[in-house]
Write a protein that holds these residues in place. Structure first.
Motif, PDB file in Angstrom:
ATOM      1  N   LYS A  67      -4.619   8.930   7.281  1.00 59.76           N
ATOM      2  CA  LYS A  67      -3.682   8.679   6.195  1.00 59.76           C
ATOM      3  C   LYS A  67      -4.457   8.074   5.028  1.00 59.76           C
ATOM      4  O   LYS A  67      -5.281   7.188   5.218  1.00 59.76           O
ATOM      5  N   SER A  68      -4.175   8.573   3.833  1.00 58.61           N
ATOM      6  CA  SER A  68      -4.760   8.032   2.607  1.00 58.61           C
ATOM      7  C   SER A  68      -3.736   7.097   1.985  1.00 58.61           C
ATOM      8  O   SER A  68      -2.596   7.494   1.763  1.00 58.61           O
ATOM      9  N   LEU A  69      -4.146   5.874   1.727  1.00 54.48           N
ATOM     10  CA  LEU A  69      -3.287   4.875   1.117  1.00 54.48           C
ATOM     11  C   LEU A  69      -3.955   4.364  -0.151  1.00 54.48           C
ATOM     12  O   LEU A  69      -5.176   4.458  -0.296  1.00 54.48           O
ATOM     13  N   SER A  70      -3.161   3.817  -1.044  1.00 53.15           N
ATOM     14  CA  SER A  70      -3.724   3.258  -2.269  1.00 53.15           C
ATOM     15  C   SER A  70      -2.968   2.006  -2.670  1.00 53.15           C
ATOM     16  O   SER A  70      -1.778   1.846  -2.386  1.00 53.15           O
ATOM     17  N   LYS A  71      -3.713   1.122  -3.333  1.00 48.43           N
ATOM     18  CA  LYS A  71      -3.128  -0.102  -3.880  1.00 48.43           C
ATOM     19  C   LYS A  71      -4.043  -0.559  -5.001  1.00 48.43           C
ATOM     20  O   LYS A  71      -5.227  -0.820  -4.780  1.00 48.43           O
ATOM     21  N   GLY A  72      -3.505  -0.614  -6.190  1.00 47.47           N
ATOM     22  CA  GLY A  72      -4.334  -0.960  -7.338  1.00 47.47           C
ATOM     23  C   GLY A  72      -5.430   0.076  -7.488  1.00 47.47           C
ATOM     24  O   GLY A  72      -5.179   1.278  -7.463  1.00 47.47           O
ATOM     25  N   TRP A 105       0.852  -1.186   0.000  1.00 47.17           N
ATOM     26  CA  TRP A 105       0.000   0.000   0.000  1.00 47.17           C
ATOM     27  C   TRP A 105       0.883   1.228   0.000  1.00 47.17           C
ATOM     28  O   TRP A 105       1.845   1.305   0.766  1.00 47.17           O
ATOM     29  N   ASN A 106       0.579   2.204  -0.865  1.00 45.81           N
ATOM     30  CA  ASN A 106       1.318   3.463  -0.920  1.00 45.81           C
ATOM     31  C   ASN A 106       0.631   4.482  -0.024  1.00 45.81           C
ATOM     32  O   ASN A 106      -0.586   4.647  -0.103  1.00 45.81           O
TER      33      ASN A 106
END
Length: 181
Positions: free
Chosen positions: A135-140, A121-122
């Motif tokens: 915190k905002s995270l992203s993955k795909g 996760w970024n």
């Protein structure tokens, strides 16, 4: 019933303050971090790809990754706050910690976010205000809001993930804002 209302209110605050759209979340007003991407060489073995090839990340896989990271960091799940709107089960995941049972709530939150980073996760944005951290995270195609509220009377940690695919955005929009009983 009171706890469910608190969870619903906190979820509303998380979504209102941090944003929950395909733009990765708006961090207007009070952001304490820009685009702080954390990437790691570690992956979940390719079984839950989602970015750069591999298998598509499912709601079940997202829930498992959040659960593994959070329980590994010392949280236990409070499933009473984890119901998603009908029709969005494949597009949204909610995981609420029983923060009162954590030995050190802030430490468990930080370790959960770190473990998610190690799982691919970024970390895209960071928002801090009045004792709350989001915190905002992203993955795909998935966007995750990890929130820690540990000041004052409200002590809560929530992880809310939504899939940004067009069909999921339509399902989430159709579900509309949730009303508490």
């Amino acid at each position: 019933m009171r706890k469910a209302r608190m969870v619903a209110a906190a979820a509303g605050v998380v979504l209102l303050v941090a944003g929950c759209g395909s733009n990765g979340g708006s961090d207007k007003g009070g952001s304490s971090g820009g685009n702080t991407s954390v990437t790691s060489g570690g992956s979940t073995g390719g079984s839950t790809g989602g970015s750069g090839g591999g298998e598509e990340l499912t709601a079940e896989a997202v829930k498992k990754e959040i659960d593994t990271a959070a329980t590994g960091a010392g949280f236990t799940q409070d499933a009473s706050g984890d119901k998603v709107p009908a029709g969005t089960e494949q597009c949204m995941v909610m995981w609420t910690a029983d923060s009162a049972k954590a030995a050190d709530q802030k430490k468990s939150y930080k370790e959960t976010v770190t473990a998610l980073g190690q799982a691919g996760w970024n970390i895209d944005k960071n928002f801090e205000q009045s004792g709350s951290t989001i915190k905002s995270l992203s993955k795909g195609t998935w966007l995750l809001k990890a929130s820690d509220h540990s000041m004052g009377m409200l002590k809560m940690d929530m992880f809310i993930a939504t899939d940004a695919k067009p069909e999921c955005e339509a399902a989430l929009k159709a579900a509309g804002p949730q009303k508490t009983p």
